[in-house]
Motif scaffolding. Structure first.
Motif, PDB file in Angstrom:
ATOM      1  N   GLU A   1     -15.552  33.863  79.806  1.00  0.00           N
ATOM      2  CA  GLU A   1     -15.374  34.367  81.163  1.00  0.00           C
ATOM      3  C   GLU A   1     -14.600  33.377  82.023  1.00  0.00           C
ATOM      4  OE1 GLU A   1     -19.090  35.403  82.852  1.00  0.00           O
ATOM      5  OE2 GLU A   1     -19.531  37.005  81.390  1.00  0.00           O
ATOM      6  N   VAL A   2     -14.922  32.101  81.878  1.00  0.00           N
ATOM      7  CA  VAL A   2     -14.232  31.076  82.677  1.00  0.00           C
ATOM      8  C   VAL A   2     -12.781  30.924  82.220  1.00  0.00           C
ATOM      9  CG1 VAL A   2     -14.222  28.650  83.345  1.00  0.00           C
ATOM     10  CG2 VAL A   2     -16.381  29.881  83.155  1.00  0.00           C
ATOM     11  N   LEU A   3     -12.546  30.953  80.914  1.00  0.00           N
ATOM     12  CA  LEU A   3     -11.186  30.810  80.392  1.00  0.00           C
ATOM     13  C   LEU A   3     -10.265  31.929  80.876  1.00  0.00           C
ATOM     14  CD1 LEU A   3     -11.875  29.675  76.716  1.00  0.00           C
ATOM     15  CD2 LEU A   3     -10.672  28.358  78.474  1.00  0.00           C
ATOM     16  N   GLU A   4     -10.829  33.096  81.153  1.00  0.00           N
ATOM     17  CA  GLU A   4     -10.027  34.228  81.606  1.00  0.00           C
ATOM     18  C   GLU A   4      -9.974  34.347  83.129  1.00  0.00           C
ATOM     19  OE1 GLU A   4     -11.858  37.525  79.710  1.00  0.00           O
ATOM     20  OE2 GLU A   4     -11.207  36.964  77.686  1.00  0.00           O
ATOM     21  N   SER A   5     -10.568  33.391  83.835  1.00  0.00           N
ATOM     22  CA  SER A   5     -10.574  33.441  85.299  1.00  0.00           C
ATOM     23  C   SER A   5      -9.234  32.989  85.866  1.00  0.00           C
ATOM     24  CB  SER A   5     -11.701  32.569  85.855  1.00  0.00           C
ATOM     25  OG  SER A   5     -11.527  31.226  85.444  1.00  0.00           O
ATOM     26  N   ASP A   6      -9.003  33.301  87.134  1.00  0.00           N
ATOM     27  CA  ASP A   6      -7.705  33.028  87.768  1.00  0.00           C
ATOM     28  C   ASP A   6      -7.433  31.535  87.926  1.00  0.00           C
ATOM     29  OD1 ASP A   6      -7.274  35.731  87.973  1.00  0.00           O
ATOM     30  OD2 ASP A   6      -8.101  35.880  90.007  1.00  0.00           O
TER      31      ASP A   6
ATOM     32  N   VAL B   1      -6.029  29.999  84.777  1.00  0.00           N
ATOM     33  CA  VAL B   1      -4.624  30.377  84.604  1.00  0.00           C
ATOM     34  C   VAL B   1      -3.732  29.539  85.501  1.00  0.00           C
ATOM     35  CG1 VAL B   1      -2.970  32.265  84.806  1.00  0.00           C
ATOM     36  CG2 VAL B   1      -5.267  32.712  83.919  1.00  0.00           C
ATOM     37  N   THR B   2      -4.171  29.286  86.714  1.00  0.00           N
ATOM     38  CA  THR B   2      -3.402  28.465  87.656  1.00  0.00           C
ATOM     39  C   THR B   2      -3.288  27.032  87.156  1.00  0.00           C
ATOM     40  OG1 THR B   2      -4.199  29.832  89.481  1.00  0.00           O
ATOM     41  CG2 THR B   2      -3.247  27.691  90.044  1.00  0.00           C
ATOM     42  N   LEU B   3      -4.386  26.484  86.631  1.00  0.00           N
ATOM     43  CA  LEU B   3      -4.356  25.120  86.108  1.00  0.00           C
ATOM     44  C   LEU B   3      -3.406  25.003  84.922  1.00  0.00           C
ATOM     45  CD1 LEU B   3      -8.172  24.240  86.259  1.00  0.00           C
ATOM     46  CD2 LEU B   3      -6.360  23.341  87.727  1.00  0.00           C
ATOM     47  N   LYS B   4      -3.395  26.015  84.054  1.00  0.00           N
ATOM     48  CA  LYS B   4      -2.470  25.985  82.922  1.00  0.00           C
ATOM     49  C   LYS B   4      -1.023  26.074  83.391  1.00  0.00           C
ATOM     50  CE  LYS B   4      -5.619  28.002  79.492  1.00  0.00           C
ATOM     51  NZ  LYS B   4      -5.858  29.139  78.567  1.00  0.00           N
ATOM     52  N   ALA B   5      -0.789  26.906  84.404  1.00  0.00           N
ATOM     53  CA  ALA B   5       0.569  27.029  84.950  1.00  0.00           C
ATOM     54  C   ALA B   5       1.031  25.734  85.595  1.00  0.00           C
ATOM     55  CB  ALA B   5       0.625  28.170  85.960  1.00  0.00           C
ATOM     56  N   ALA B   6       0.094  24.945  86.106  1.00  0.00           N
ATOM     57  CA  ALA B   6       0.438  23.670  86.745  1.00  0.00           C
ATOM     58  C   ALA B   6       0.733  22.585  85.721  1.00  0.00           C
ATOM     59  CB  ALA B   6      -0.688  23.227  87.671  1.00  0.00           C
ATOM     60  N   GLY B   7       0.567  22.873  84.459  1.00  0.00           N
ATOM     61  CA  GLY B   7       0.891  21.919  83.407  1.00  0.00           C
ATOM     62  C   GLY B   7      -0.214  20.948  83.063  1.00  0.00           C
TER      63      GLY B   7
ATOM     64  N   VAL C   1     -13.783  24.058  82.486  1.00  0.00           N
ATOM     65  CA  VAL C   1     -14.396  25.184  81.775  1.00  0.00           C
ATOM     66  C   VAL C   1     -15.840  24.880  81.396  1.00  0.00           C
ATOM     67  CG1 VAL C   1     -14.266  26.643  79.729  1.00  0.00           C
ATOM     68  CG2 VAL C   1     -12.171  25.988  80.921  1.00  0.00           C
ATOM     69  N   LEU C   2     -16.076  23.712  80.790  1.00  0.00           N
ATOM     70  CA  LEU C   2     -17.424  23.377  80.358  1.00  0.00           C
ATOM     71  C   LEU C   2     -18.390  23.270  81.527  1.00  0.00           C
ATOM     72  CD1 LEU C   2     -17.062  20.812  77.429  1.00  0.00           C
ATOM     73  CD2 LEU C   2     -18.128  23.055  77.373  1.00  0.00           C
ATOM     74  N   ARG C   3     -17.937  22.667  82.614  1.00  0.00           N
ATOM     75  CA  ARG C   3     -18.845  22.500  83.758  1.00  0.00           C
ATOM     76  C   ARG C   3     -19.207  23.847  84.377  1.00  0.00           C
ATOM     77  NH1 ARG C   3     -18.200  18.715  89.197  1.00  0.00           N
ATOM     78  NH2 ARG C   3     -20.163  19.420  90.151  1.00  0.00           N
ATOM     79  N   ASN C   4     -18.243  24.732  84.507  1.00  0.00           N
ATOM     80  CA  ASN C   4     -18.527  26.036  85.103  1.00  0.00           C
ATOM     81  C   ASN C   4     -19.277  26.965  84.148  1.00  0.00           C
ATOM     82  OD1 ASN C   4     -17.006  26.429  87.899  1.00  0.00           O
ATOM     83  ND2 ASN C   4     -15.736  25.118  86.609  1.00  0.00           N
TER      84      ASN C   4
END
Length: 277
Positions: free
Chosen positions: A168-173, A176-182, A193-196
């Motif tokens: 659920e966390v991996l698919e959250s917005d 996605v933003t963090l991945k886009a930020a590099g 992800v682990l903390r949330n």
């Protein structure tokens, strides 16, 4: 029970007076509560003639160490398996990790212990068959296989819960933003992800540790460990009620303490509270 089946009526009457059994039931209960509050004791063992507090205190370190080792092992293995499953969604590893816990979830814990003894102790000789070694190193080594047995019963539910939350966390917005930020995937996975995802799994872990205490008492019998479990089963077979009461009481207190600690830890993990108590 103390005097034996051939005790005279005079001896039984004298023992009743010494134990306070000739008093009204409400007065016996008040004495029991007073002794419990002031001394943390539920009475004297009928068979051994020693206070239950002393008997439990002598056996508690081994049992507490076993519970701590099993809990730590369950946490580490669950995090690793859940992370692998979540990051390989619908892959081969994901399916294996999802199927195997489902199969092992219904295995009785004592049966798992016997299988591990046969394969890892008798055949491979990696671990001792039973008992507790000398010194801290010897204790840790001898308790490793019982800890694996206890953790084995609790890993499946933790893996399934943590995997679901991580997906659920991996698919959250925000991910996605963090991945886009590099930002590297490792940093995203560990720091965000682990903390949330850990909060629901932590609450489940608190419940499981409560059940883990009972499972540990059974495993001690399988591996011949002189802990609280062996003391409890011996007291049950001898109908030594003060010891049974004492162990039940201290186990209940331990469950309350664990629930309290889990509540504190959840406050620190929950981003909405920001570590506030």
């Amino acid at each position: 029970m103390i005097l034996g089946q051939y005790a005279t009526p005079q001896a039984i009457e004298s023992m009743h007076h010494r134990l306070g059994l000739d008093l009204p039931i409400w007065e016996q209960f008040i004495r029991f509560v007073q002794n419990l509050v002031t001394h943390g004791d539920t009475g004297t063992s009928i068979v051994l003639g020693t206070s239950t507090r002393t008997l439990i205190a002598e056996r508690a370190p081994v049992t507490l160490l076993l519970i701590a080792m099993a809990s730590l092992l369950a946490i580490i293995v669950s995090i690793v398996l859940a992370t692998v499953a979540a990051t390989h969604k619908n892959g081969v590893l994901d399916h294996l990790i999802r199927i195997l816990p489902t199969v092992t979830l219904g295995m009785p814990i004592f049966w798992v212990g016997l299988l591990l003894i046969i394969f890892l102790s008798v055949r491979l000789r990696w671990f001792p068959v039973g008992g507790v070694g000398q010194g801290l190193g010897g204790m840790l080594y001898s308790l490793m296989l019982p800890a694996i047995t206890v953790a084995f019963a609790h890993i499946p539910t933790l893996v399934r819960s943590l995997r679901t939350q991580m997906l659920e966390v991996l698919e959250s917005d925000f991910v996605v933003t963090l991945k886009a930020a590099g930002i590297p995937n490792r940093v995203i996975l560990v720091k965000h992800v682990l903390r949330n995802s850990a909060l629901p799994a932590l609450m489940l872990l608190g419940v499981n540790i409560s059940y883990l205490i009972g499972g540990t008492l059974v495993v001690e019998q399988v591996f011949g460990i002189e802990g609280i479990g062996s003391l409890l089963f011996s007291a049950i077979s001898n109908r030594d009620f003060p010891i049974i009461q004492g162990i039940a009481l201290y186990c209940a207190i331990s469950v309350e303490i664990i629930s309290f600690l889990v509540e504190i830890a959840s406050r620190f993990l929950d981003p909405r509270t920001k570590g506030e108590l």
